[in-house]
Scaffold this active site. Structure first.
Site, PDB file in Angstrom:
ATOM      1  N   ARG A  90       0.838  -1.205   0.000  1.00 15.63           N
ATOM      2  CA  ARG A  90       0.000   0.000   0.000  1.00 15.63           C
ATOM      3  C   ARG A  90       0.873   1.254   0.000  1.00 15.63           C
ATOM      4  NH1 ARG A  90      -4.748   1.699   4.366  1.00 15.63           N
ATOM      5  NH2 ARG A  90      -5.163   3.748   3.462  1.00 15.63           N
ATOM      6  N   ASN A 144     -10.691  -4.306  -1.385  1.00 13.39           N
ATOM      7  CA  ASN A 144     -10.553  -3.290  -2.426  1.00 13.39           C
ATOM      8  C   ASN A 144      -9.591  -3.713  -3.533  1.00 13.39           C
ATOM      9  OD1 ASN A 144     -12.253  -1.129  -1.578  1.00 13.39           O
ATOM     10  ND2 ASN A 144     -10.825  -0.676   0.081  1.00 13.39           N
ATOM     11  N   CYS A 164     -19.235  -2.014   0.617  1.00 10.57           N
ATOM     12  CA  CYS A 164     -18.407  -0.863   0.961  1.00 10.57           C
ATOM     13  C   CYS A 164     -19.092  -0.117   2.104  1.00 10.57           C
ATOM     14  CB  CYS A 164     -18.236   0.046  -0.255  1.00 10.57           C
ATOM     15  SG  CYS A 164     -17.199   1.509   0.033  1.00 10.57           S
ATOM     16  N   HIS A 194     -16.531   3.508  -4.899  1.00  9.43           N
ATOM     17  CA  HIS A 194     -15.632   4.658  -4.710  1.00  9.43           C
ATOM     18  C   HIS A 194     -15.795   5.708  -5.806  1.00  9.43           C
ATOM     19  CE1 HIS A 194     -12.686   2.463  -1.760  1.00  9.43           C
ATOM     20  NE2 HIS A 194     -13.949   2.470  -1.367  1.00  9.43           N
ATOM     21  N   TYR A 244     -14.372  10.183  -2.192  1.00 10.15           N
ATOM     22  CA  TYR A 244     -13.413   9.746  -3.220  1.00 10.15           C
ATOM     23  C   TYR A 244     -13.483  10.626  -4.463  1.00 10.15           C
ATOM     24  CZ  TYR A 244     -12.289   5.522  -0.622  1.00 10.15           C
ATOM     25  OH  TYR A 244     -11.857   4.645   0.336  1.00 10.15           O
TER      26      TYR A 244
END
Length: 421
Positions: A90, A144, A164, A194, A244
């Site tokens: 990440r 995700n 989500c 998102h 987002y």
């Protein structure tokens, strides 16, 4: 009822356990299996899970294991919450896109594509083993990028629904502003994972009064502050975009911010170390307050509600999920995965009708849907050219020199996770 959590050693898991404990009348779990290859983390999380159940008088049994087949055998539902490559991957997803002037984020843009390429093959392997062991089990995907992962699962014929926490977060926020209970609030929630907008906020159900104009008149400042978008923009749109959407509506501003502060992955990794230390304390019998800063707010309520509805329990009849489009949004392919309100029951989700979508949002949704199709192709078949095509198609990239440079960086930073590289 048996539930299995793949990625059960996640620091998220006590949030889920807390929901199972509080909402046991909605979802009466008899056996909860936490599966994770990281044995040390798993035992810390599993120990806290057992203590939470014991403190609340939950009669269910918590089992920890590293054996997937054992974990899913006889499971009624399997929840996926894994992170291939961990926080180290990440950190890279959030860093190297910035070198090219593009947003660095774990689910959006180039970083989101990297996560999809690492994740889709692993999830499909897990799902196939679930199907061989227990073909009637529901797979609930919280991993995700949810839209792409759910599309991969559905394309392979798995009994899967994507989940989500964005919608339930808005539901709770709006309920507080309106002075009503969350159950009173029904969202006209439309988009892709998102990439969503709240186009209506209704009291009492799908046919209830739309109070979104009232919300924007009385609480626009608070709503805009939460989104970190200008109040004037929210009022001009007349809808509430997901936070987002800031990556799209203020991309260059976000890039400048991200270049001047530690990555979110760095912050989360530090929190995880502290959380795991706390989980190891035998006196801790509830989720710690620090977990709220980790993310995933209301994840447990959403997961319990969805699992209960799928398994014939007392879950809410209407829920925001990720499911096949099947004509709901006529400007998208039937096999696109959309995030909308759906009627959910033992046969799965059925999206509710959606009023005509403003071209301002429909156009961006169509663009990102095309990107997701190309991203899934790259995840399934590999190859530099497929990665390049996906990046070139993304509205946050869209220039060949950026796409070329990002392709090279993506492959270099993820080679160990890409079988074809």
């Amino acid at each position: 009822m048996k539930l299995t959590v793949v990625g059960g050693g996640s620091t998220y898991t006590p949030e889920l356990i807390d929901g199972f404990a509080r909402l046991r009348d909605t979802l009466p779990v008899e056996e909860l299996v936490l599966l994770d290859p990281a044995a040390e983390r798993l035992e810390l999380v599993g120990g806290l899970a057992r203590r939470i159940f014991a403190r609340t008088g939950h009669p269910g049994r918590v089992v920890t294991t590293g054996d997937l087949d054992e974990a899913v055998e006889g499971a009624d539902a399997v929840l996926l919450q894994l992170r291939v490559g961990g926080q180290a991957a990440r950190e890279q997803d959030e860093t190297w896109p910035l070198e090219c002037g593009c947003v660095g984020q774990e689910t959006t843009g180039a970083g989101g594509l990297a996560k999809a390429l690492r994740t889709v093959p692993v999830v499909l392997d897990i799902a196939e083993r679930v199907r061989r062991t227990n073909p009637r089990a529901w797979i609930i995907d919280f991993t995700n990028p949810v839209g792409i992962v759910t599309r991969a699962l559905l394309k392979e014929g798995h009994r899967a629904v994507g989940l989500c926490n964005v919608a339930i977060g808005f539901q709770r926020k709006f309920a507080a502003l309106l002075g009503v209970t969350p159950a009173d609030v029904h969202l006209d929630h439309v988009g892709l994972n998102h990439l969503t907008w709240e186009t209506g906020v209704r009291l009492g159900g799908p046919e209830g009064e739309n109070v979104l104009p009232e919300l924007l008149t009385e609480h626009d400042e608070a709503i805009a502050a939460d989104l970190r978008l200008p109040r004037s923009l929210v009022n001009r749109l007349g809808v509430v975009p997901s936070y987002y959407l800031r990556y799209y509506y203020a991309h260059d501003e976000v890039v400048r911010e991200l270049r001047t502060k530690p990555s979110r992955a760095t912050e989360v990794a530090a929190m995880e170390r502290e959380l795991l230390r706390m989980y190891g304390d035998p006196a801790l019998e509830e989720k710690p307050a620090l977990l709220a800063r980790r993310g995933g707010a209301f994840y447990s309520e959403a997961a319990v509600d969805l699992a209960a509805a799928l398994l014939g329990g007392s879950g809410s009849p209407y829920q925001v999920v990720n499911a096949y489009n099947h004509g709901t949004l006529p400007f998208l392919p039937d096999d696109a995965v959309i995030e909308v309100q759906a009627a959910v029951g033992p046969h799965g989700p059925t999206p509710l009708p959606v009023p005509a979508v403003d071209p301002l949002y429909a156009g961006l949704m169509a663009n990102v849907t095309a990107y997701e199709e190309l991203a899934l192709d790259a995840a399934l078949r590999g190859g530099r050219d497929r990665v390049f095509r996906a990046l070139l198609s993304h509205p946050l990239i869209g220039q060949y020199d950026y796409a070329d440079a990002l392709t090279d960086r993506l492959i270099a930073h993820n080679r160990e996770h890409l079988a074809w590289a």
